[in-house]
Design a protein around this motif. Structure first.
Motif, PDB file in Angstrom:
ATOM      1  N   TYR A 231       0.837  -1.200   0.000  1.00  0.00           N
ATOM      2  CA  TYR A 231       0.000   0.000   0.000  1.00  0.00           C
ATOM      3  C   TYR A 231       0.874   1.252   0.000  1.00  0.00           C
ATOM      4  N   ARG A 232       1.961   1.198   0.781  1.00  0.00           N
ATOM      5  CA  ARG A 232       2.865   2.348   0.862  1.00  0.00           C
ATOM      6  C   ARG A 232       3.477   2.638  -0.519  1.00  0.00           C
ATOM      7  N   THR A 233       3.842   1.578  -1.226  1.00  0.00           N
ATOM      8  CA  THR A 233       4.413   1.754  -2.566  1.00  0.00           C
ATOM      9  C   THR A 233       3.365   2.379  -3.487  1.00  0.00           C
ATOM     10  N   HIS A 234       2.152   1.853  -3.414  1.00  0.00           N
ATOM     11  CA  HIS A 234       1.052   2.391  -4.223  1.00  0.00           C
ATOM     12  C   HIS A 234       0.871   3.881  -3.918  1.00  0.00           C
ATOM     13  N   TYR A 235       0.905   4.207  -2.635  1.00  0.00           N
ATOM     14  CA  TYR A 235       0.690   5.567  -2.163  1.00  0.00           C
ATOM     15  C   TYR A 235       1.783   6.507  -2.686  1.00  0.00           C
ATOM     16  N   LEU A 236       3.052   6.035  -2.589  1.00  0.00           N
ATOM     17  CA  LEU A 236       4.160   6.867  -3.049  1.00  0.00           C
ATOM     18  C   LEU A 236       4.140   7.048  -4.562  1.00  0.00           C
ATOM     19  N   ASN A 237       3.536   6.087  -5.259  1.00  0.00           N
ATOM     20  CA  ASN A 237       3.534   6.148  -6.722  1.00  0.00           C
ATOM     21  C   ASN A 237       2.370   6.943  -7.290  1.00  0.00           C
ATOM     22  N   ILE A 238       1.432   7.363  -6.447  1.00  0.00           N
ATOM     23  CA  ILE A 238       0.216   7.986  -6.983  1.00  0.00           C
ATOM     24  C   ILE A 238       0.507   9.247  -7.801  1.00  0.00           C
ATOM     25  N   GLY A 239       1.370  10.126  -7.245  1.00  0.00           N
ATOM     26  CA  GLY A 239       1.700  11.363  -7.969  1.00  0.00           C
ATOM     27  C   GLY A 239       2.287  11.039  -9.332  1.00  0.00           C
ATOM     28  N   ASP A 240       3.267  10.131  -9.333  1.00  0.00           N
ATOM     29  CA  ASP A 240       3.916   9.753 -10.591  1.00  0.00           C
ATOM     30  C   ASP A 240       2.940   9.062 -11.528  1.00  0.00           C
ATOM     31  N   GLN A 241       2.048   8.283 -10.959  1.00  0.00           N
ATOM     32  CA  GLN A 241       1.058   7.579 -11.785  1.00  0.00           C
ATOM     33  C   GLN A 241       0.231   8.592 -12.586  1.00  0.00           C
ATOM     34  N   ASN A 242      -0.155   9.685 -11.899  1.00  0.00           N
ATOM     35  CA  ASN A 242      -0.933  10.724 -12.583  1.00  0.00           C
ATOM     36  C   ASN A 242      -0.109  11.398 -13.673  1.00  0.00           C
ATOM     37  N   VAL A 243       1.152  11.707 -13.325  1.00  0.00           N
ATOM     38  CA  VAL A 243       1.993  12.392 -14.309  1.00  0.00           C
ATOM     39  C   VAL A 243       2.231  11.466 -15.499  1.00  0.00           C
ATOM     40  N   ARG A 244       2.486  10.194 -15.207  1.00  0.00           N
ATOM     41  CA  ARG A 244       2.753   9.250 -16.299  1.00  0.00           C
ATOM     42  C   ARG A 244       1.537   9.144 -17.224  1.00  0.00           C
ATOM     43  N   HIS A 245       0.370   9.135 -16.592  1.00  0.00           N
ATOM     44  CA  HIS A 245      -0.859   9.053 -17.366  1.00  0.00           C
ATOM     45  C   HIS A 245      -0.971  10.260 -18.307  1.00  0.00           C
ATOM     46  N   MET A 246      -0.658  11.435 -17.756  1.00  0.00           N
ATOM     47  CA  MET A 246      -0.742  12.656 -18.570  1.00  0.00           C
ATOM     48  C   MET A 246       0.282  12.624 -19.697  1.00  0.00           C
ATOM     49  N   VAL A 247       1.527  12.238 -19.336  1.00  0.00           N
ATOM     50  CA  VAL A 247       2.581  12.222 -20.357  1.00  0.00           C
ATOM     51  C   VAL A 247       2.222  11.233 -21.457  1.00  0.00           C
ATOM     52  N   ARG A 248       1.679  10.111 -21.044  1.00  0.00           N
ATOM     53  CA  ARG A 248       1.278   9.096 -22.016  1.00  0.00           C
ATOM     54  C   ARG A 248       0.243   9.678 -22.994  1.00  0.00           C
ATOM     55  N   TRP A 249      -0.685  10.429 -22.402  1.00  0.00           N
ATOM     56  CA  TRP A 249      -1.741  11.016 -23.228  1.00  0.00           C
ATOM     57  C   TRP A 249      -1.145  12.030 -24.206  1.00  0.00           C
ATOM     58  N   TRP A 250      -0.289  12.920 -23.665  1.00  0.00           N
ATOM     59  CA  TRP A 250       0.336  13.916 -24.545  1.00  0.00           C
ATOM     60  C   TRP A 250       1.105  13.239 -25.667  1.00  0.00           C
ATOM     61  N   ALA A 251       1.785  12.149 -25.291  1.00  0.00           N
ATOM     62  CA  ALA A 251       2.648  11.492 -26.267  1.00  0.00           C
ATOM     63  C   ALA A 251       1.850  10.761 -27.338  1.00  0.00           C
ATOM     64  N   THR A 252       0.670  10.298 -26.978  1.00  0.00           N
ATOM     65  CA  THR A 252      -0.018   9.399 -27.913  1.00  0.00           C
ATOM     66  C   THR A 252      -1.289   9.974 -28.540  1.00  0.00           C
ATOM     67  N   THR A 253      -1.834  11.065 -27.989  1.00  0.00           N
ATOM     68  CA  THR A 253      -3.078  11.570 -28.575  1.00  0.00           C
ATOM     69  C   THR A 253      -2.800  12.325 -29.888  1.00  0.00           C
ATOM     70  N   PRO A 254      -3.614  12.055 -30.896  1.00  0.00           N
ATOM     71  CA  PRO A 254      -3.434  12.804 -32.147  1.00  0.00           C
ATOM     72  C   PRO A 254      -3.641  14.304 -31.946  1.00  0.00           C
ATOM     73  N   LYS A 255      -4.386  14.672 -30.887  1.00  0.00           N
ATOM     74  CA  LYS A 255      -4.660  16.093 -30.629  1.00  0.00           C
ATOM     75  C   LYS A 255      -3.374  16.910 -30.569  1.00  0.00           C
ATOM     76  N   HIS A 256      -2.371  16.364 -29.872  1.00  0.00           N
ATOM     77  CA  HIS A 256      -1.138  17.127 -29.691  1.00  0.00           C
ATOM     78  C   HIS A 256       0.008  16.611 -30.540  1.00  0.00           C
ATOM     79  N   ALA A 257      -0.317  15.700 -31.478  1.00  0.00           N
ATOM     80  CA  ALA A 257       0.764  15.072 -32.258  1.00  0.00           C
ATOM     81  C   ALA A 257       1.576  16.124 -33.014  1.00  0.00           C
ATOM     82  N   THR A 258       0.891  17.098 -33.610  1.00  0.00           N
ATOM     83  CA  THR A 258       1.616  18.105 -34.387  1.00  0.00           C
ATOM     84  C   THR A 258       2.539  18.900 -33.477  1.00  0.00           C
ATOM     85  N   GLU A 259       1.991  19.353 -32.348  1.00  0.00           N
ATOM     86  CA  GLU A 259       2.783  20.172 -31.437  1.00  0.00           C
ATOM     87  C   GLU A 259       3.999  19.398 -30.932  1.00  0.00           C
ATOM     88  N   VAL A 260       3.747  18.142 -30.520  1.00  0.00           N
ATOM     89  CA  VAL A 260       4.829  17.342 -29.946  1.00  0.00           C
ATOM     90  C   VAL A 260       5.901  17.063 -31.002  1.00  0.00           C
TER      91      VAL A 260
END
Ligand SMILES: Nc1ncnc2c1ncn2[C@@H]1O[C@H](COP(=O)(O)OP(=O)(O)OP(=O)(O)O)[C@@H](O)[C@H]1O
Length: 630
Positions: A231-260
């Protein structure tokens, strides 16, 4: 190497990007909650959490819960009977007579054992069916409550720092809700088995009983400690989990493909993604040895006591304290008790583990539930006047107010333009006018009624808003206009709105007209240009025919024709509503009856275009002159 060579080399091999920021779980209320989560706290709060879940299960599928409970009980009783029968068969089987008569004597008990085992199996399967029926509904119910609680919360609560992280933690709780039923069910089943095996143990020497308990308890403690580590590991990873999710989205969504891509961000984004993943993995891997050590230590202590138990049993049998048949019964009973007690402790540890995640869900629901809109119940008519009376609003994460003691009156029929530098407080003021947020100080009145006294949904039936960051609904073209409105049985009002924003030609060109799906990313369908999407956002607001129409940079992506069409529509309909346009295109403010200039959350100037333009040294004149100086 020449200087220009070295310059070229450094230009082609840029330095590696800096590491991603170390983002941590920082929710205000829950920042240090892990430190406070001891096994004792979880145990204390667990009954309430389990009860909450079971009550919910009862509500979502009563027959399935009944089936589950009854079958679980029946399976447990049958298993207990099977165990008791096994133990009972041992006596005759190991008795003194010849083999045939021993089997004869043991036959009734053996028959009961077989029948009970078969019955137990049938009930176990039925219980699993009940559980399979109730668990998806339970997860959906918990998830629905989660969504409803967030939707009903005041926007301010969602602006609290750490809200997003707390929400992610709570989502893990939603996913584990279903585990409660399975964990409790398994726990009950193991307890039943213990009851059955206890019959066999009545013949045992009393010294064995504490030893049995000591043989299984360390494993349970080990599991609880291991669960806490996970649980502690899960807890410590929550912030990064959110950031990773966002980065993944930026990296893979066609919406920002041109910009990226065209801004050369691809490597950087990939680097971020990999670095965050590695950081999360490192935490998970670092926890693995601790988990292994804990489980090993617990197993060693448990094993020691188990060996001692068997040793004591052997001693009792070899020194004539118990007969051979009793010893054999004891072997069966002991094995069964140790196994079922071990299971019970292990499942209880699972419940505790689930309890930690439920804690996150419950504290999120409590916290967000406390922030539920508690406004009055008055139903407003379309307002003739909206008055902001000395109102202030400070975002929870900020010290300075975004709107600071501001007063103004908007009257039906008027078109008001709001201008000011970035961050002046324009969007925040719009939220106060539409009652999306309530002022911390002062009042906002719709006619004579304060917005906090009005029913929020009733207020929003009279408002139409085009935000700067408008939504592109992945729905049909029609729903992109009618979204949030009662359906009509014909498309005339939809076409009216479409025409007002000059979209008819674009809609006609869509393969299925208004029926065309505008969700290329998700379900296929067609895509629109940025300006066409913005026209849809404007059409959506105009379709509502609202009494209070707020347009925040409504034409930032429109061509001159589109802008002209929309402003013409606004002029034509002005009599029926209060219209507020927030804009940085100061030429557009000519359309307004009045211009308000905001700075640091206050109105610093107001007047008509010509008045403000002619005021020497005014902020408006300065901004306007700068906009013309190209
Ligand atoms: N969600 C938020 N949380 C914290 N601070 C915020 C939030 N939204 C806005 N602010 C702050 O409130 C102040 C006013 O912001 P607001 O968005 O109202 O300005 P604006 O005049 O609409 O700016 P712009 O012209 O850039 O759209 C700014 O200092 C901004 O940083």
């Amino acid at each position: 190497m020449t200087t220009s060579d070295s310059t070229n080399t450094s230009a082609t091999t840029p330095p590696p990007p800096p590491p991603p920021a170390d983002l941590r779980f920082e929710a205000k209320d829950v920042a240090n909650r892990l430190a406070g989560i001891t096994v004792r706290t979880v145990v204390r709060r667990l009954p309430a959490a389990v009860w909450w879940t079971l009550k919910m299960a009862w509500r979502v599928d009563r027959p399935a819960v009944l089936l589950l409970g009854v079958c679980q009980l029946a399976a447990g009783v049958a298993q207990a009977v099977a165990l008791a029968a096994t133990a009972r068969a041992m006596g005759p089987l190991l008795g003194g007579a010849d083999a045939a008569s021993r089997i004869d004597a043991a036959l009734p008990a053996l028959a009961v054992m077989v029948a009970a085992a078969a019955v137990a199996r049938v009930f176990t399967v039925l219980a699993a069916y009940g559980s399979g029926r109730v668990t998806p509904k339970l997860t959906t119910e918990a998830d629905t409550r989660f969504v409803e609680t967030v939707c009903r919360a005041e926007l301010t609560a969602m602006e609290e720092p750490g809200f997003h992280d707390a929400q992610t933690a709570a989502k893990a709780g939603v996913q584990r809700t279903a585990n409660v039923v399975t964990d409790v069910q398994r726990c009950m089943s193991a307890l039943m088995q213990i009851t059955g095996a206890m019959g066999a143990l009545t013949v045992l020497h009393p010294v064995l009983l504490p030893l049995i308990v000591l043989a299984v308890v360390p494993a349970g403690v080990g599991e609880i400690v291991a669960a806490r580590i996970s649980y502690r590991t899960h807890y410590l990873n929550i912030g990064d989990q959110n950031v990773r999710h966002m980065v993944r989205w930026w990296a893979t969504t066609p919406k920002h493909a041109t910009e990226v891509r065209a801004n050369g961000m691809t490597d950087y984004v990939r680097y971020w993604y990999a670095a965050i993943s590695r950081r999360m993995d490192a935490r998970t891997i670092a926890a693995a040895p601790r988990t292994a050590r804990t489980v090993l230590a617990a197993s060693a202590v448990g094993g020691l006591f188990q060996t001692l138990t068997w040793g004591v049993l052997a001693y009792l049998a070899t020194h004539g304290h118990i007969g051979l048949a009793v010893a054999a019964t004891a072997v069966v009973g002991l094995r069964a008790v140790i196994a079922s007690l071990g299971n019970a402790v292990s499942y209880a540890a699972n419940v505790l583990n689930t309890g930690m995640y439920l804690e996150d869900l419950h504290s999120f629901l409590d916290r967000t539930g406390r922030a539920a809109q508690q406004r009055g119940t008055r139903l407003p008519d379309a307002p003739r006047e909206v008055r902001v009376d000395n109102a202030s609003y400070t975002y929870p994460s900020k010290d300075r107010p975004a709107v600071d003691g501001l007063s103004l009156t908007l009257t039906r029929g008027e078109v008001v333009a709001v201008v000011g530098v970035n961050g002046a407080g324009k969007s925040t003021l719009m939220n106060l006018i539409t009652a999306v947020t309530l002022p911390d100080k002062g009042r906002v009145l719709w006619d004579a009624a304060e917005t906090r006294a009005l029913d929020a949904d009733a207020v929003w039936r009279h408002t139409g808003v085009v935000t700067q960051d408008f939504a592109k609904w992945p729905l049909r073209a029609r729903e992109n206009v009618t979204q949030g409105q009662p359906r009509t049985d014909h498309d005339d009002p939809v076409w009216e709105a479409v025409d007002q924003v000059g979209l008819r030609e674009a809609v006609d060109e869509l393969p299925h007209g208004l029926d065309t799906l505008l969700a290329r990313e998700y379900f296929g369908g067609s895509e629109l240009s940025g300006g066409q999407w913005q026209r849809f956002a404007c059409a959506r607001a105009l379709y509502r025919k609202p009494a209070v129409l707020i347009l925040d940079e409504p034409t930032s992506q429109l061509d001159a024709r589109g802008e002209h069409q929309i402003f013409t529509a606004l002029r034509q309909q002005r009599r029926d509503r209060i219209t507020v346009i927030v804009t940085h295109r100061l030429d557009n403010t000519r359309l307004a009856d009045r211009i308000l200039v905001l700075d640091h959350g206050r109105i610093v100037e107001q007047g008509t275009f010509d008045e403000l333009r002619a005021t020497p040294g005014s902020l408006f004149a300065e901004l306007y002159d700068l906009s013309q100086d190209r």
